[in-house]
Design a protein around this motif. Structure first.
Motif, PDB file in Angstrom:
ATOM      1  N   ASP A  95     -20.233 -18.038 -56.379  1.00 29.32           N
ATOM      2  CA  ASP A  95     -19.248 -18.137 -55.296  1.00 29.32           C
ATOM      3  C   ASP A  95     -17.997 -17.309 -55.606  1.00 29.32           C
ATOM      4  OD1 ASP A  95     -20.745 -19.701 -53.632  1.00 29.32           O
ATOM      5  OD2 ASP A  95     -19.709 -21.581 -54.074  1.00 29.32           O
ATOM      6  N   HIS A 117     -20.353 -16.358 -52.098  1.00 24.25           N
ATOM      7  CA  HIS A 117     -19.863 -17.564 -51.447  1.00 24.25           C
ATOM      8  C   HIS A 117     -20.478 -17.791 -50.065  1.00 24.25           C
ATOM      9  CE1 HIS A 117     -16.133 -20.272 -50.549  1.00 24.25           C
ATOM     10  NE2 HIS A 117     -17.221 -20.973 -50.791  1.00 24.25           N
ATOM     11  N   HIS A 118     -21.813 -17.681 -49.987  1.00 26.50           N
ATOM     12  CA  HIS A 118     -22.567 -18.012 -48.773  1.00 26.50           C
ATOM     13  C   HIS A 118     -22.113 -17.212 -47.540  1.00 26.50           C
ATOM     14  CE1 HIS A 118     -23.495 -21.434 -51.372  1.00 26.50           C
ATOM     15  NE2 HIS A 118     -22.204 -21.618 -51.486  1.00 26.50           N
ATOM     16  N   HIS A 171     -20.889 -22.357 -61.571  1.00 24.69           N
ATOM     17  CA  HIS A 171     -19.593 -23.054 -61.545  1.00 24.69           C
ATOM     18  C   HIS A 171     -19.861 -24.483 -61.110  1.00 24.69           C
ATOM     19  CE1 HIS A 171     -20.191 -21.848 -57.409  1.00 24.69           C
ATOM     20  NE2 HIS A 171     -19.137 -22.515 -56.996  1.00 24.69           N
ATOM     21  N   ASP A 179     -22.795 -27.867 -54.624  1.00 27.83           N
ATOM     22  CA  ASP A 179     -23.874 -27.132 -53.954  1.00 27.83           C
ATOM     23  C   ASP A 179     -24.569 -26.134 -54.877  1.00 27.83           C
ATOM     24  OD1 ASP A 179     -21.374 -25.767 -53.827  1.00 27.83           O
ATOM     25  OD2 ASP A 179     -22.161 -24.421 -52.290  1.00 27.83           O
ATOM     26  N   HIS A 180     -24.095 -26.050 -56.124  1.00 29.41           N
ATOM     27  CA  HIS A 180     -24.705 -25.151 -57.118  1.00 29.41           C
ATOM     28  C   HIS A 180     -25.327 -25.916 -58.283  1.00 29.41           C
ATOM     29  CE1 HIS A 180     -23.066 -21.342 -55.414  1.00 29.41           C
ATOM     30  NE2 HIS A 180     -22.368 -22.265 -54.766  1.00 29.41           N
TER      31      HIS A 180
HETATM   32 ZN   LIG Z   1     -21.242 -22.606 -53.051  1.00 29.56          ZN
END
Ligand SMILES: [Zn+2]
Length: 310
Positions: free
Chosen positions: A214, A239-240, A117, A121-122
């Motif tokens: 996520d 999602h971490h 997505h 951060d991805h």
């Molecule tokens: Zn993320």
């Protein structure tokens, strides 16, 4: 004595599928171990360690590496026949880290790239990976982001003359005939970027991985309702480790033995205590990038071997 003989001496954690854990310290103590660690210096001058996989033969295993990209996510998959897949590429400031990892693994070409997505951060590090490597196919969900990071990714895609394929439930990327790959989400269109995350189930022999990007509760619910077989031995915790994901019903259906949390220093409080407790209660053995560095999970289709960076 080969690496695998030594690994087999380690404690067997599960009766159905053996899980072996090999820590960094143990690796250091293995004379003649075929693998080794290398310290790299990134452009930012920041030290990090990478598992030097290129020195180890492919030996018919599927390897899924949860790369340590700080607060962000990236998974590198290497198939039994040496095909490569890169799912996400960490944040913008991890670009050099990504290139270093790929070099250490001896990877010149990415056969399948997936941007789960458009969050930074991805996809942040994917533009430079595209600039520096041959890419077979690239998949992304049908959702845009109004950010410089997303624009930069599209520019790199365009420069390479790549055509983005849509990531959505039901898509079966062409990768390695021995490994089953199936996209389980997004099941339907959402305005929410996280819930548009491409979710992949990767199965080799009796061992499955569920890589969730996520995806949050809304997407988890749709996956449950879709009737897809969600069971997996290894779960990338959504999602971490945020409270928004890993709902009780989803976790019950996946029934993982191992959970990986891709997390670094962050101000969100990831991973949440509530989720860690939920995983512990479900008997899931958890690995975290912030505590253990890169996490490589390798399988011959019967057993799982976990190699941690520290
Ligand atoms: Zn993320």
């Amino acid at each position: 004595m080969g690496r695998h003989d030594r690994v087999r001496q380690l404690k067997k954690l599960s009766k159905t599928i053996g899980i072996y854990v090999l820590g960094f310290c143990l690796l250091l103590g293995l004379a003649g171990c075929s693998a080794n660690w290398t310290e790299l210096l990134s452009e930012a001058g920041q030290e990090h360690e990478v598992w030097n996989a290129s020195s180890d033969a492919q030996n018919g295993n599927l390897r899924v590496v949860f790369l340590d990209v700080g607060q962000g996510a990236s998974q590198l998959l290497i198939s039994p026949s040496g095909k490569t897949m890169l799912i996400d590429g960490g944040n913008n400031d991890q670009e050099q880290v990504m290139l270093d990892y790929l070099e250490m693994y001896g990877i010149g070409r990415i056969d399948v790239m997936i941007g789960t997505h458009p969050d930074a951060d991805h996809i942040g590090g994917l533009d430079r990976v595209i600039d520096h490597h041959d890419i077979g196919a690239i998949y992304m969900p049908k959702i845009q982001a109004n950010t410089r990071t997303f624009e930069s990714l599209l520019e790199s895609i365009q420069r390479k003359g790549l055509k983005v394929k849509t990531a959505k439930a039901g898509v079966v990327p062409d990768w390695d005939g021995e490994v089953q790959i199936q996209m389980l989400a997004p099941v339907k269109t959402s305005d929410d970027s996280n819930n548009m995350s491409a979710v992949l189930k990767v199965t080799y022999g009796k061992v499955s991985f569920l890589l969730t990007g996520d995806a949050e509760r809304e997407s988890e619910k749709l996956m449950l309702e879709s009737g897809a077989d969600l069971q997996a031995d290894v779960l990338l915790v959504g999602h971490h480790g945020s409270k928004s994901s890993t709902s009780v019903s989803f976790l019950e259906r996946v029934r993982p033995q191992v959970g990986v949390i891709q997390v670094g220093e962050n101000s969100y409080g990831h991973p949440k205590e509530e989720i860690l407790n939920r995983l512990a209660e479900a008997g899931v053995r958890v690995y975290r990038n912030d505590l253990q560095g890169s996490i490589e999970i390798s399988t011959n289709g019967e057993q799982i071997e976990v190699l941690t960076g520290r």
